[in-house]
Design a protein around this motif. Structure first.
Motif, mmCIF file in Angstrom:
data_model
loop_
_atom_site.group_PDB
_atom_site.id
_atom_site.type_symbol
_atom_site.label_atom_id
_atom_site.label_comp_id
_atom_site.label_asym_id
_atom_site.label_seq_id
_atom_site.Cartn_x
_atom_site.Cartn_y
_atom_site.Cartn_z
ATOM 1 N N GLY A 1 0.785 -1.229 0.000
ATOM 2 C CA GLY A 1 0.000 0.000 0.000
ATOM 3 C C GLY A 1 0.813 1.272 0.000
ATOM 4 N N VAL A 2 2.087 1.178 -0.350
ATOM 5 C CA VAL A 2 2.969 2.348 -0.369
ATOM 6 C C VAL A 2 3.028 2.899 -1.788
ATOM 7 N N THR A 3 2.915 4.206 -1.911
ATOM 8 C CA THR A 3 3.015 4.847 -3.219
ATOM 9 C C THR A 3 4.197 5.822 -3.230
ATOM 10 N N TYR A 4 4.614 6.142 -4.436
ATOM 11 C CA TYR A 4 5.737 7.056 -4.660
ATOM 12 C C TYR A 4 5.228 8.331 -5.299
ATOM 13 N N GLU A 5 5.872 9.418 -4.977
ATOM 14 C CA GLU A 5 5.605 10.672 -5.678
ATOM 15 C C GLU A 5 5.888 10.442 -7.161
ATOM 16 N N PRO A 6 5.068 11.016 -8.057
ATOM 17 C CA PRO A 6 5.297 10.805 -9.489
ATOM 18 C C PRO A 6 6.728 11.161 -9.900
ATOM 19 N N GLY A 7 7.328 10.292 -10.673
ATOM 20 C CA GLY A 7 8.682 10.501 -11.177
ATOM 21 C C GLY A 7 9.786 10.005 -10.263
ATOM 22 N N LEU A 8 9.466 9.717 -9.000
ATOM 23 C CA LEU A 8 10.501 9.317 -8.047
ATOM 24 C C LEU A 8 11.064 7.942 -8.363
ATOM 25 N N VAL A 9 10.220 7.006 -8.751
ATOM 26 C CA VAL A 9 10.708 5.651 -9.063
ATOM 27 C C VAL A 9 11.718 5.713 -10.202
ATOM 28 N N SER A 10 11.401 6.476 -11.240
ATOM 29 C CA SER A 10 12.329 6.617 -12.373
ATOM 30 C C SER A 10 13.640 7.255 -11.942
ATOM 31 N N GLN A 11 13.560 8.256 -11.077
ATOM 32 C CA GLN A 11 14.771 8.931 -10.594
ATOM 33 C C GLN A 11 15.655 7.971 -9.820
ATOM 34 N N ILE A 12 15.053 7.198 -8.923
ATOM 35 C CA ILE A 12 15.826 6.242 -8.129
ATOM 36 C C ILE A 12 16.474 5.208 -9.041
ATOM 37 N N ALA A 13 15.705 4.687 -9.996
ATOM 38 C CA ALA A 13 16.236 3.672 -10.920
ATOM 39 C C ALA A 13 17.397 4.242 -11.734
ATOM 40 N N GLU A 14 17.262 5.456 -12.220
ATOM 41 C CA GLU A 14 18.341 6.085 -12.988
ATOM 42 C C GLU A 14 19.587 6.287 -12.139
ATOM 43 N N ASP A 15 19.395 6.597 -10.857
ATOM 44 C CA ASP A 15 20.531 6.826 -9.973
ATOM 45 C C ASP A 15 21.297 5.543 -9.663
#
Length: 124
Positions: free
Chosen positions: A18-32
């Motif tokens: 039930g945890v959500t991420y701020e939009p764009g955060l998942v992509s940022q983490i993956a890119e990092d």
């Protein structure tokens, strides 16, 4: 792992809880983290720190970019932990750790860092 696989590895386990991420955060983490040596342990540590930063008792299960920046992103989260541990050592132990790390790391011409193998005899 590919960028898409990393994004799935970040998002799917959180969604199951039930945890959500701020939009764009998942992509940022993956890119990092993509292409980093030891990317999965780095990712795991950063996500654990992000969880601690954003989700307290009774808090909404929402992971934010602000929280991600506060932990220092992927690299900063681990660096902060290493520094805290290092600072707990006595000056003598700090000198020992510095020497040990110099035995395990090799700097290249462009100051890139690579691991260097050492056997136990060398480390003693």
């Amino acid at each position: 792992m590919t960028l898409g696989e990393l994004e799935a590895a970040i998002e799917r386990p959180a969604a199951r809880h039930g945890v959500t991420y701020e939009p764009g955060l998942v992509s940022q983490i993956a890119e990092d983290v993509v292409g980093q040596p030891g990317e999965l342990p780095l990712l795991q540590y950063a996500l654990t720190e992000l969880w601690k930063q954003c989700i307290g008792e009774g808090s909404e299960p929402y992971l934010t970019r602000q929280g991600y920046e506060a932990i220092g992103r992927v690299q900063g989260a681990l660096q902060r932990r290493a520094n805290l541990l290092y600072e707990e050592f006595s000056p003598v132990d700090q000198a020992f750790v510095r020497q040990l790390m110099m035995e395990l790391v090799q700097l290249g011409e462009a100051q890139e860092v690579s691991r260097r193998r050492a056997d136990w005899e060398q480390l003693r």
